[in-house]
Design an enzyme around this catalytic site. Structure first.
Site, PDB file in Angstrom:
ATOM      1  CG  HIS A 110       2.990   2.404  -2.199  1.00 47.55           C
ATOM      2  ND1 HIS A 110       2.036   3.315  -1.829  1.00 47.55           N
ATOM      3  CD2 HIS A 110       3.274   1.700  -1.074  1.00 47.55           C
ATOM      4  CE1 HIS A 110       1.742   3.170  -0.543  1.00 47.55           C
ATOM      5  NE2 HIS A 110       2.496   2.184  -0.067  1.00 47.55           N
ATOM      6  N   GLY A 144       6.835  -1.469  -1.032  1.00 47.06           N
ATOM      7  CA  GLY A 144       7.514  -1.818   0.212  1.00 47.06           C
ATOM      8  C   GLY A 144       7.135  -3.173   0.767  1.00 47.06           C
ATOM      9  CB  ALA A 145       4.071  -4.559   2.046  1.00 47.76           C
ATOM     10  CG  ASP A 194       8.138   6.495  18.135  1.00 47.75           C
ATOM     11  OD1 ASP A 194       7.212   7.035  18.789  1.00 47.75           O
ATOM     12  OD2 ASP A 194       7.943   5.552  17.358  1.00 47.75           O
ATOM     13  CD  GLU A 238       1.704   6.190  -3.690  1.00 49.61           C
ATOM     14  OE1 GLU A 238       1.075   5.106  -3.738  1.00 49.61           O
ATOM     15  OE2 GLU A 238       2.587   6.417  -2.858  1.00 49.61           O
ATOM     16  CB  ILE A 259       8.474  -0.464   9.485  1.00 46.82           C
ATOM     17  CG1 ILE A 259       7.271  -1.326   9.098  1.00 46.82           C
ATOM     18  CG2 ILE A 259       9.330  -0.185   8.250  1.00 46.82           C
ATOM     19  CD1 ILE A 259       6.319  -0.657   8.125  1.00 46.82           C
TER      20      ILE A 259
END
Length: 314
Positions: free
Chosen positions: A288, A290-291, A174, A270, A155
């Site tokens: 929520h 995103g996908a 990272d 949430e 992502i």
């Protein structure tokens, strides 16, 4: 073999499983009823709504696979399941582009005050048009600015791809990756750029906007210490997991002006985010999602089905 799809699957994924010879049930079983019924199935496929914890695993000795349609596995006791010889499957590749595009939808929104204008125009647009125009004419372009990306997996790299296409500089953080080659542009005109990762401290000092793409591991990734290191007027976007940002520290940084605006798709608590975030004029909000695109859901269904078929046919 019988497979329980407890939180839904795209029809293409269901078809692939049935064509492979599996009996597929999409009748949702309530969490409280799963201990009595899950042992009738060889595999369960969930999203974020259903939890598969140690006690449920112990009550389902027939279980051979647990599948998560999505990236995060925080609703599954992964190590315990694998210690019992159960396959644990997720779909990390399928939704990457959809999440990355949502991040940029939010970044464009806060760069041009769209979230505020869309709240006020229906109420004041007919009576205070000139005032609103004056209030929201101080937007900025993203081109030429620097995007800090925390978490440079699939992502994060898709987000970098869009950033490069927009003309932004990218600094990636990272600890598990030294560099990655990122492609951007249409298929017929692909460009590739090697991006080497940097330290968190260096990124925090240079980034004009910061986006998170990491799991929640029990502690916030961005808190007061990190906000103090950021540039004045930075943008923050989070489409990863609630808790990766200290929400109290974020609200304080918004109040002080250290953070000019934030974009949140995920929240602590949430499905009941705190009211201070929902009502804040400098936060762009989504629930929520995103996908949650048609393309991502089909890719998730296909990836899940292919991995599950391979695991159970092994």
């Amino acid at each position: 073999m019988k497979i329980l799809i407890n939180d839904g699957i795209h029809p293409t994924g269901k078809r692939l499983l049935e064509e492979a010879g599996f009996e597929v049930s999409t009748n949702k079983i309530a969490q409280d009823d799963l201990p009595a019924k899950l042992n009738e199935y060889d595999a369960i496929c969930v999203r974020s709504a259903t939890k598969v914890r140690k006690d449920l695993i112990d009550q389902s000795p027939n279980l051979k696979a647990i599948c998560r349609g999505g990236v995060g596995l925080d609703n599954i006791d992964v190590d315990y399941a694998r210690s019992k010889g159960i396959h644990v499957i997720n779909t990390p590749a399928a939704s990457s582009r959809s999440v990355a595009e949502l991040v940029f939808a939010h970044l464009f929104s806060i760069a041009r005050f769209l979230q505020q204008a869309n709240r006020e125009m229906p109420v004041k647009g007919n009576s205070e048009f000139k005032d609103l125009k004056k209030n929201y004419s101080a937007g900025v372009e993203l081109t030429g600015r620097t995007l800090g990306i925390i978490g440079f997996g699939r992502i994060g790299q898709e987000t970098a791809s869009i950033a490069l296409g927009v003309g932004m500089n990218v600094i990636a953080v990272d600890p598990y990756l030294d560099s990655a080659e990122v492609s951007f542009g249409p298929t017929s005109h692909q460009f590739k750029v090697k991006i080497e990762t940097s330290s968190m401290d260096e990124m925090l000092k240079q980034a004009d906007a910061i986006t998170l793409h990491v799991p929640f591991l029990g502690e916030p990734v961005l808190g007061t210490k990190e906000f103090d290191q950021m540039k004045e007027g930075v943008f923050i976007a989070n489409a990863s997991r609630g808790g990766t940002i200290d929400e109290d520290a974020l609200l304080a940084a918004l109040e002080s002006g250290k953070v000019a605006a934030a974009a949140l798709d995920v929240f602590v608590g949430e499905p009941k985010p705190r009211v201070e975030l929902l009502s804040h004029p400098n936060i762009s909000l989504t629930p929520h999602i995103g996908a949650s695109t048609g393309e991502a859901q089909e890719k998730i269904g296909i990836e899940l089905a292919e991995k599950l078929i391979a695991a159970l046919k092994d």
